[in-house]
Design a protein around this motif. Structure first.
Motif, PDB file in Angstrom:
ATOM      1  N   SER A  94      39.855  -0.261  24.933  1.00 25.55           N
ATOM      2  CA  SER A  94      40.238  -0.752  23.607  1.00 25.55           C
ATOM      3  C   SER A  94      41.478  -1.630  23.709  1.00 25.55           C
ATOM      4  N   LEU A  95      41.623  -2.507  22.722  1.00 24.15           N
ATOM      5  CA  LEU A  95      42.787  -3.363  22.618  1.00 24.15           C
ATOM      6  C   LEU A  95      43.843  -2.669  21.764  1.00 24.15           C
ATOM      7  N   ALA A  96      45.069  -2.643  22.226  1.00 24.06           N
ATOM      8  CA  ALA A  96      46.160  -2.065  21.450  1.00 24.06           C
ATOM      9  C   ALA A  96      46.643  -3.080  20.424  1.00 24.06           C
ATOM     10  N   THR A  97      46.973  -2.603  19.234  1.00 23.11           N
ATOM     11  CA  THR A  97      47.513  -3.481  18.195  1.00 23.11           C
ATOM     12  C   THR A  97      48.980  -3.750  18.465  1.00 23.11           C
ATOM     13  N   SER A  98      49.342  -5.027  18.507  1.00 23.42           N
ATOM     14  CA  SER A  98      50.724  -5.432  18.761  1.00 23.42           C
ATOM     15  C   SER A  98      51.317  -6.047  17.496  1.00 23.42           C
ATOM     16  N   SER A  99      52.450  -5.521  17.066  1.00 26.25           N
ATOM     17  CA  SER A  99      53.109  -6.074  15.889  1.00 26.25           C
ATOM     18  C   SER A  99      53.613  -7.496  16.143  1.00 26.25           C
ATOM     19  N   VAL A 100      53.916  -7.807  17.404  1.00 24.74           N
ATOM     20  CA  VAL A 100      54.378  -9.160  17.730  1.00 24.74           C
ATOM     21  C   VAL A 100      53.223 -10.146  17.616  1.00 24.74           C
ATOM     22  N   LEU A 101      52.048  -9.752  18.125  1.00 23.97           N
ATOM     23  CA  LEU A 101      50.865 -10.608  17.982  1.00 23.97           C
ATOM     24  C   LEU A 101      50.459 -10.747  16.525  1.00 23.97           C
ATOM     25  N   GLU A 102      50.609  -9.673  15.749  1.00 21.57           N
ATOM     26  CA  GLU A 102      50.316  -9.760  14.312  1.00 21.57           C
ATOM     27  C   GLU A 102      51.221 -10.775  13.641  1.00 21.57           C
ATOM     28  N   ARG A 103      52.494 -10.799  14.062  1.00 18.95           N
ATOM     29  CA  ARG A 103      53.434 -11.759  13.484  1.00 18.95           C
ATOM     30  C   ARG A 103      53.027 -13.189  13.865  1.00 18.95           C
ATOM     31  N   ALA A 104      52.616 -13.380  15.105  1.00 12.42           N
ATOM     32  CA  ALA A 104      52.167 -14.701  15.542  1.00 12.42           C
ATOM     33  C   ALA A 104      50.923 -15.137  14.764  1.00 12.42           C
ATOM     34  N   ALA A 105      49.973 -14.203  14.602  1.00 11.43           N
ATOM     35  CA  ALA A 105      48.746 -14.519  13.859  1.00 11.43           C
ATOM     36  C   ALA A 105      49.054 -14.834  12.405  1.00 11.43           C
ATOM     37  N   GLN A 106      50.023 -14.110  11.809  1.00 10.81           N
ATOM     38  CA  GLN A 106      50.376 -14.360  10.412  1.00 10.81           C
ATOM     39  C   GLN A 106      50.992 -15.739  10.233  1.00 10.81           C
ATOM     40  N   MET A 107      51.845 -16.134  11.171  1.00  8.39           N
ATOM     41  CA  MET A 107      52.447 -17.464  11.082  1.00  8.39           C
ATOM     42  C   MET A 107      51.380 -18.554  11.176  1.00  8.39           C
ATOM     43  N   LYS A 108      50.427 -18.369  12.063  1.00  5.52           N
ATOM     44  CA  LYS A 108      49.349 -19.362  12.199  1.00  5.52           C
ATOM     45  C   LYS A 108      48.477 -19.382  10.944  1.00  5.52           C
ATOM     46  N   ALA A 109      48.109 -18.209  10.430  1.00  7.69           N
ATOM     47  CA  ALA A 109      47.276 -18.142   9.222  1.00  7.69           C
ATOM     48  C   ALA A 109      47.988 -18.769   8.029  1.00  7.69           C
ATOM     49  N   ASP A 110      49.271 -18.464   7.871  1.00 13.31           N
ATOM     50  CA  ASP A 110      50.043 -19.016   6.753  1.00 13.31           C
ATOM     51  C   ASP A 110      50.165 -20.529   6.866  1.00 13.31           C
ATOM     52  N   ASP A 111      50.299 -21.034   8.090  1.00 15.75           N
ATOM     53  CA  ASP A 111      50.417 -22.480   8.278  1.00 15.75           C
ATOM     54  C   ASP A 111      49.115 -23.181   7.906  1.00 15.75           C
ATOM     55  N   MET A 112      47.985 -22.627   8.327  1.00 16.26           N
ATOM     56  CA  MET A 112      46.693 -23.218   7.960  1.00 16.26           C
ATOM     57  C   MET A 112      46.483 -23.175   6.456  1.00 16.26           C
ATOM     58  N   ALA A 113      46.810 -22.034   5.835  1.00 15.71           N
ATOM     59  CA  ALA A 113      46.623 -21.887   4.393  1.00 15.71           C
ATOM     60  C   ALA A 113      47.520 -22.847   3.609  1.00 15.71           C
ATOM     61  N   ALA A 114      48.761 -23.021   4.069  1.00 14.18           N
ATOM     62  CA  ALA A 114      49.708 -23.877   3.358  1.00 14.18           C
ATOM     63  C   ALA A 114      49.342 -25.348   3.461  1.00 14.18           C
ATOM     64  N   ARG A 115      48.750 -25.733   4.603  1.00 14.19           N
ATOM     65  CA  ARG A 115      48.481 -27.156   4.822  1.00 14.19           C
ATOM     66  C   ARG A 115      46.995 -27.505   4.776  1.00 14.19           C
ATOM     67  N   GLY A 116      46.134 -26.487   4.580  1.00 14.61           N
ATOM     68  CA  GLY A 116      44.720 -26.746   4.357  1.00 14.61           C
ATOM     69  C   GLY A 116      43.949 -27.296   5.540  1.00 14.61           C
ATOM     70  N   TYR A 117      44.319 -26.886   6.754  1.00 16.43           N
ATOM     71  CA  TYR A 117      43.531 -27.307   7.928  1.00 16.43           C
ATOM     72  C   TYR A 117      42.884 -26.090   8.570  1.00 16.43           C
ATOM     73  N   PHE A 118      41.885 -26.313   9.396  1.00 20.87           N
ATOM     74  CA  PHE A 118      41.191 -25.231  10.083  1.00 20.87           C
ATOM     75  C   PHE A 118      40.922 -25.683  11.505  1.00 20.87           C
ATOM     76  N   SER A 119      41.829 -25.309  12.410  1.00 22.16           N
ATOM     77  CA  SER A 119      41.738 -25.790  13.782  1.00 22.16           C
ATOM     78  C   SER A 119      42.628 -24.931  14.669  1.00 22.16           C
ATOM     79  N   HIS A 120      42.301 -24.897  15.966  1.00 24.00           N
ATOM     80  CA  HIS A 120      43.174 -24.196  16.907  1.00 24.00           C
ATOM     81  C   HIS A 120      44.515 -24.915  17.033  1.00 24.00           C
ATOM     82  N   ASN A 121      44.504 -26.239  16.937  1.00 24.28           N
ATOM     83  CA  ASN A 121      45.729 -27.017  17.018  1.00 24.28           C
ATOM     84  C   ASN A 121      46.166 -27.458  15.626  1.00 24.28           C
TER      85      ASN A 121
END
Length: 342
Positions: A94-121
């Motif tokens: 199993s994969l362990a849940t990391s609060s640091v990775l959650e923070r990284a994922a949240q920053m990426k999700a918030d950036d996409m939502a704020a600027r309306g793009y859908f991409s890895h870059n």
């Protein structure tokens, strides 16, 4: 009947069998009109079918697409458990849940939502690994899955698992930790929910408690300068995973002992109740399949058992219910747009 003796009672199983016969099998006992396909039952069943659809929509709106951080945390926890369930089914740890990775994922999700793009870059070319280092996560291996128009936890997990490249991330032996985040925004003019799923294995320096620094190689640098620091494991239009250059591969059993700074948990993140509530579309479809199968069986019995005494009205009722289920079943695809993964 002799005095002092109570009348014999029919066994309950016989009575239950008799009720089923009245409801489904046409014959003289029900005037060749099974109760299941009579007007009152059909109306009640139609109301139940519509009510289930409305309940599923309400659950999707109130829980899955809720703007509250608590609801987003619940959905993320469900997605982590679904990922680990698939890994367990494939004989992986199993994969362990990391609060640091959650923070990284949240920053990426918030950036996409704020600027309306859908991409890895990002639009200006920042790579996914930018968010790892922004959060302070130095990795040996890293990967990312994305989804948009999210409305059902089980559906997005199935979509990722049905995509060979996304499946490679979910079932990779390179990764030991996971972080998932959601953010509401707009994409192509429609309200939607973005999902970011990040995978990683921490670097040896992180396991010794050394936090990564953003000045190291320039986490904010896009293009060739940033790419030079990583060796790509696999990449195509919908998937990317990399290995940091200079980090040796360590066996999975050893990787699990190496943790970056931050909270880590290996315990299940969600209950069975929340797995159901956060997958309203999937649950509704399963219920509709069961109800539709019962209706189809009733129709077959009406046509086959008493072919010469068919009731056209009952047949019409049955097909009407099936048409309603098909219509609403297809309607679930438009809960919040067509799911897209990347």
């Amino acid at each position: 009947m002799r005095a002092g003796k109570a009348p014999l009672k029919r066994p309950r199983s016989r009575r239950g069998h008799g009720r089923l016969k009245h409801y489904f099998v046409p014959g003289a006992h029900n005037a060749f009109r099974p109760h299941f396909l009579r007007a009152k039952t059909v109306l009640a069943l139609g109301a139940i079918i519509i009510l289930l659809f409305l309940i599923a929509i309400a659950a999707e709106r109130l829980v899955v697409r809720s703007p509250s951080p608590q609801a987003a945390a619940v959905v993320a926890a469900v997605l982590v458990d679904l990922a680990n369930t698939d890994r367990f089914a494939n004989d992986l740890g199993s994969l362990a849940t990391s609060s640091v990775l959650e923070r990284a994922a949240q920053m990426k999700a918030d950036d996409m939502a704020a600027r309306g793009y859908f991409s890895h870059n990002t639009p200006e070319g920042l790579l996914p690994w930018h968010w790892f280092e922004e959060a302070g996560y130095r990795f040996r291996f890293a990967g990312e899955n994305l989804a948009v128009y999210f409305s059902d936890s089980a559906e997005v997990e199935r979509a990722w698992m049905n995509s060979p490249s996304h499946r490679a991330n979910l079932l990779s032996e390179h990764f030991t930790e996971i972080g998932i985040a959601l953010s509401q925004g707009q994409y192509q003019g429609h309200d939607t929910v973005y999902v970011v799923q990040m995978f990683a294995a921490p670097s040896e320096s992180a396991s010794r408690g050394t936090a990564s620094t953003q000045g190291e190689g320039g986490a904010r640098v896009a293009g060739a300068a940033a790419e030079a620091r990583f060796e790509t494991i696999v990449e195509d239009d919908t998937f990317i995973a990399v290995k940091r250059i200079g980090e040796a591969k360590v066996a999975a059993s050893v990787q699990n002992t190496e943790r970056p700074v931050g909270a880590i948990t290996n315990t299940p993140n969600s209950s069975a109740f929340w797995k159901v509530v956060t997958s309203p579309k999937t649950l509704l479809q399963y219920v509709y399949i069961v109800i539709g199968s019962i209706i189809a069986l009733a129709l077959i019995l009406v046509v086959v058992v008493e072919f010469r005494r068919q009731s056209p009205l009952q047949i019409l009722y049955g097909f009407g219910l099936l048409a309603l289920i098909v219509l609403l079943f297809r309607g679930t695809a438009y809960f919040s747009g067509q799911l897209l993964i990347l």
